[in-house]
Design a protein around this motif. Structure first.
Motif, mmCIF file in Angstrom:
data_model
loop_
_atom_site.group_PDB
_atom_site.id
_atom_site.type_symbol
_atom_site.label_atom_id
_atom_site.label_comp_id
_atom_site.label_asym_id
_atom_site.label_seq_id
_atom_site.Cartn_x
_atom_site.Cartn_y
_atom_site.Cartn_z
ATOM 1 N N SER A 115 0.944 -1.234 -0.044
ATOM 2 C CA SER A 115 0.106 0.087 0.017
ATOM 3 C C SER A 115 0.923 1.307 0.038
ATOM 4 O O SER A 115 1.988 1.136 0.406
ATOM 5 N N VAL A 116 0.294 2.350 -0.326
ATOM 6 C CA VAL A 116 0.906 3.632 -0.113
ATOM 7 C C VAL A 116 -0.094 4.664 0.233
ATOM 8 O O VAL A 116 -1.230 4.532 -0.080
ATOM 9 N N PHE A 117 0.401 5.605 0.870
ATOM 10 C CA PHE A 117 -0.295 6.805 1.013
ATOM 11 C C PHE A 117 0.592 7.900 1.348
ATOM 12 O O PHE A 117 1.722 7.937 1.393
ATOM 13 N N CYS A 118 -0.007 9.166 1.243
ATOM 14 C CA CYS A 118 0.712 10.300 1.383
ATOM 15 C C CYS A 118 -0.033 11.295 1.930
ATOM 16 O O CYS A 118 -1.228 11.142 2.345
ATOM 17 N N THR A 119 0.737 12.426 2.714
ATOM 18 C CA THR A 119 0.525 13.566 3.471
ATOM 19 C C THR A 119 0.884 14.798 2.803
ATOM 20 O O THR A 119 1.947 14.638 2.157
ATOM 21 N N LEU A 120 0.318 16.017 3.379
ATOM 22 C CA LEU A 120 1.089 17.324 2.877
ATOM 23 C C LEU A 120 2.172 17.159 3.608
ATOM 24 O O LEU A 120 2.557 16.856 5.047
ATOM 25 N N PRO A 121 3.407 17.786 3.201
ATOM 26 C CA PRO A 121 4.784 17.731 3.697
ATOM 27 C C PRO A 121 4.639 18.638 4.825
ATOM 28 O O PRO A 121 3.935 19.613 5.274
ATOM 29 N N THR A 122 5.547 18.348 5.971
ATOM 30 C CA THR A 122 5.946 19.407 7.044
ATOM 31 C C THR A 122 7.467 19.695 7.117
ATOM 32 O O THR A 122 8.339 19.083 6.205
ATOM 33 N N ASP A 123 7.798 20.499 8.120
ATOM 34 C CA ASP A 123 9.288 20.816 8.201
ATOM 35 C C ASP A 123 10.149 19.233 8.433
ATOM 36 O O ASP A 123 11.021 19.102 8.014
ATOM 37 N N LYS A 124 9.516 18.583 9.050
ATOM 38 C CA LYS A 124 9.961 17.137 9.744
ATOM 39 C C LYS A 124 9.838 16.273 8.580
ATOM 40 O O LYS A 124 10.827 15.248 8.696
ATOM 41 N N HIS A 125 9.027 16.190 7.619
ATOM 42 C CA HIS A 125 8.771 15.276 6.784
ATOM 43 C C HIS A 125 8.649 16.114 5.545
ATOM 44 O O HIS A 125 7.487 16.308 5.022
ATOM 45 N N PRO A 126 9.610 16.591 4.769
ATOM 46 C CA PRO A 126 9.439 17.370 3.429
ATOM 47 C C PRO A 126 9.095 16.264 2.507
ATOM 48 O O PRO A 126 9.117 15.029 2.668
ATOM 49 N N PRO A 127 8.682 16.896 1.257
ATOM 50 C CA PRO A 127 8.455 15.793 0.339
ATOM 51 C C PRO A 127 9.439 14.591 -0.177
ATOM 52 O O PRO A 127 10.526 15.033 0.200
ATOM 53 N N GLY A 128 8.836 13.460 -0.052
ATOM 54 C CA GLY A 128 9.681 12.483 0.018
ATOM 55 C C GLY A 128 9.301 11.104 0.202
ATOM 56 O O GLY A 128 7.811 11.086 0.358
#
Length: 128
Positions: A115-128
């Protein structure tokens, strides 16, 4: 014996169940028990860490089948996520990718991607 659910909201410090037996109330905390393979896969996942991918818009999480070799998937995942975003996957739709593209689903399946899912990026978890 009577069993009541106690912690429906994930409150910090609240026990999960309350058992009443022979006039006594017993607090029960439920813990997840996993097999050694699952624990090893979780450990491997933790070692991989977070990979920044500047050409992505979202912060992605990919779940891999524990019985599958991870190396082929790790090589291909960045471009697969770019493909998903190119097909306008969003946090609301990303986990339904298989409904829209049978070929993409086949490749995910071949690589052992569950499975895959995504969220809007944050400072701690930038796009990636």
């Amino acid at each position: 014996m009577k069993v009541n659910l106690n912690d429906m909201d994930g409150r910090q410090g609240a026990h999960d169940l309350q058992l009443t037996y022979a006039g006594r109330a017993i607090a029960v905390e439920v813990k997840l028990v996993v097999d050694p393979q699952h624990r090893a896969a979780n450990s491997k996942s933790g070692q991989l860490g977070y990979t920044r991918q500047p050409d992505l818009t979202y912060s992605w999480t990919v779940h891999l089948a524990q019985e599958q070799s991870w190396k082929p998937a790790l090589v291909r995942i960045p471009s697969l996520l770019t493909e998903l975003e190119g097909r306008e996957a969003t946090p609301r739709t990303a986990h339904h990718f298989w409904q829209h593209d049978a070929d993409l689903f086949s490749e995910f399946d071949r690589l052992g991607i569950d499975s895959v899912f995504c969220t809007l990026p944050t400072d701690k978890h930038p796009p990636g």
